[in-house]
Design a protein around this motif. Sequence first.
Motif, PDB file in Angstrom:
ATOM      1  N   UNK A  35       0.954  -1.077  -0.065  1.00 17.75           N
ATOM      2  CA  UNK A  35      -0.131  -0.051  -0.070  1.00 17.75           C
ATOM      3  C   UNK A  35       1.154   1.182   0.139  1.00 17.75           C
ATOM      4  N   UNK A  36       1.824   1.129   0.749  1.00 17.74           N
ATOM      5  CA  UNK A  36       2.657   2.340   0.822  1.00 17.74           C
ATOM      6  C   UNK A  36       4.056   2.343  -0.055  1.00 17.74           C
ATOM      7  N   UNK A  39       7.587   4.283  -4.291  1.00 23.66           N
ATOM      8  CA  UNK A  39       7.434   5.081  -5.774  1.00 23.66           C
ATOM      9  C   UNK A  39       6.351   6.173  -5.818  1.00 23.66           C
ATOM     10  N   UNK A  40       5.511   6.059  -4.922  1.00 21.76           N
ATOM     11  CA  UNK A  40       4.213   6.808  -4.964  1.00 21.76           C
ATOM     12  C   UNK A  40       4.168   7.779  -3.738  1.00 21.76           C
ATOM     13  N   UNK A  41       3.187   8.808  -3.661  1.00 20.82           N
ATOM     14  CA  UNK A  41       3.141   9.484  -2.468  1.00 20.82           C
ATOM     15  C   UNK A  41       2.547   8.777  -1.356  1.00 20.82           C
ATOM     16  N   UNK A  42       2.973   8.892  -0.187  1.00 18.71           N
ATOM     17  CA  UNK A  42       2.532   8.319   0.919  1.00 18.71           C
ATOM     18  C   UNK A  42       1.235   8.156   1.177  1.00 18.71           C
ATOM     19  N   UNK A  43       0.261   7.136   1.175  1.00 15.78           N
ATOM     20  CA  UNK A  43      -1.096   7.312   1.536  1.00 15.78           C
ATOM     21  C   UNK A  43      -1.010   7.390   3.079  1.00 15.78           C
ATOM     22  N   UNK A  44      -2.258   8.276   3.176  1.00 14.78           N
ATOM     23  CA  UNK A  44      -2.647   8.656   4.854  1.00 14.78           C
ATOM     24  C   UNK A  44      -3.871   7.969   5.095  1.00 14.78           C
ATOM     25  N   UNK A  45      -4.846   7.942   4.121  1.00 12.24           N
ATOM     26  CA  UNK A  45      -6.215   7.347   4.652  1.00 12.24           C
ATOM     27  C   UNK A  45      -6.289   5.926   3.896  1.00 12.24           C
ATOM     28  N   UNK A 105      -7.291   1.622  -0.570  1.00  9.93           N
ATOM     29  CA  UNK A 105      -8.641   0.626  -0.494  1.00  9.93           C
ATOM     30  C   UNK A 105      -7.950  -0.621  -0.394  1.00  9.93           C
ATOM     31  N   UNK A 106      -8.219  -1.352   1.007  1.00 11.53           N
ATOM     32  CA  UNK A 106      -7.688  -2.587   1.062  1.00 11.53           C
ATOM     33  C   UNK A 106      -9.091  -3.849   1.105  1.00 11.53           C
ATOM     34  N   UNK A 136      -4.154   3.591  -4.676  1.00 12.36           N
ATOM     35  CA  UNK A 136      -4.118   2.286  -4.787  1.00 12.36           C
ATOM     36  C   UNK A 136      -5.079   1.314  -4.131  1.00 12.36           C
ATOM     37  N   UNK A 137      -5.413   0.332  -4.724  1.00 15.31           N
ATOM     38  CA  UNK A 137      -6.302  -0.927  -4.198  1.00 15.31           C
ATOM     39  C   UNK A 137      -5.505  -2.027  -4.194  1.00 15.31           C
ATOM     40  N   UNK A 138      -5.535  -2.808  -2.900  1.00 15.87           N
ATOM     41  CA  UNK A 138      -4.722  -3.998  -2.777  1.00 15.87           C
ATOM     42  C   UNK A 138      -5.813  -5.141  -2.357  1.00 15.87           C
TER      43      UNK A 138
END
Length: 247
Positions: A35-36, A39-45, A105-106, A136-138
Amino acid sequence: MSDQPKLYSELSPWFHLLSSPADYAEEAEFARSLIADPDFPAPVTLLELGSGGGNNASHLKASFRMTLVDLSEGMLDLSRKLNPECEHLQGDMKTVRLGRLFDAVFIHDAVMYMRSEDDLRRAIGTAHIHCKPGGVALLMPDVIQETFVSLTTHGGHDGLAGDDRRIRYIEWTFDPNPSDTTYTVDFAYLLRENRGPVRVVHDTHVFGIFPRQIWLDLLRETGFEARTIADPWGREVFVGRRPPELE
Ligand SMILES: C[S@@+](CC[C@H](N)C(=O)[O-])C[C@H]1O[C@@H](n2cnc3c(N)ncnc32)[C@H](O)[C@@H]1O
């Protein structure tokens, strides 16, 4: 919910004795690393659909601000006790619409309850609708068609301090009809309270099973850039990146 397995309805208060939050540490760390993605901006929510007893959330909440959605009020109650700092909402991952966007989203093993291609398409649609552009969705199914094996396992835990309950169980995975999109996992739970006699409960869970290509096609049709990754436990998980909006 009457058509839910007993584990998520009448037996939901027992869930953490069957599936202990501590047992999820490594898997949650694997999920966090995907999720984190550096290579991409760090997700917060982070929105988790089918969050169950909040076992993953009990680890992931250190890294993300989490909203937890589950069908079962009993499971949400259990998770609220474990994760009081997370937002909890009742909803079906096929239909829930929260009217807001999340960085990620997970969906963990709860995605196994999507039993038809249409169910899976709707759950992926829910993930997409709640995922920010660039987010991102995992999705972490227990198995896909290519990794399915029929097997029997067993486990269980004793209650922690102050909880004088104990569970032991066997879990039998079997595909009665390999030409359809489901298989069954039958559980026999042995439940003991205090020093009393053991009560036996049988519970059948019907899971969905789809080939890798169906997962990838559904993710791409929905609007994700999709890829599959092997996890350290012999499974395949799916990562969908929602393309950023063009300036
Ligand atoms: C095995 S538990 C999930 C455990 C979770 N991975 C954890 O970390 O605790 C599966 C959950 O999926 C939920 N579930 C099943 N179908 C669902 C649906 N359509 N929408 C939302 N939740 C669903 C059940 O209520 C149950 O809580």
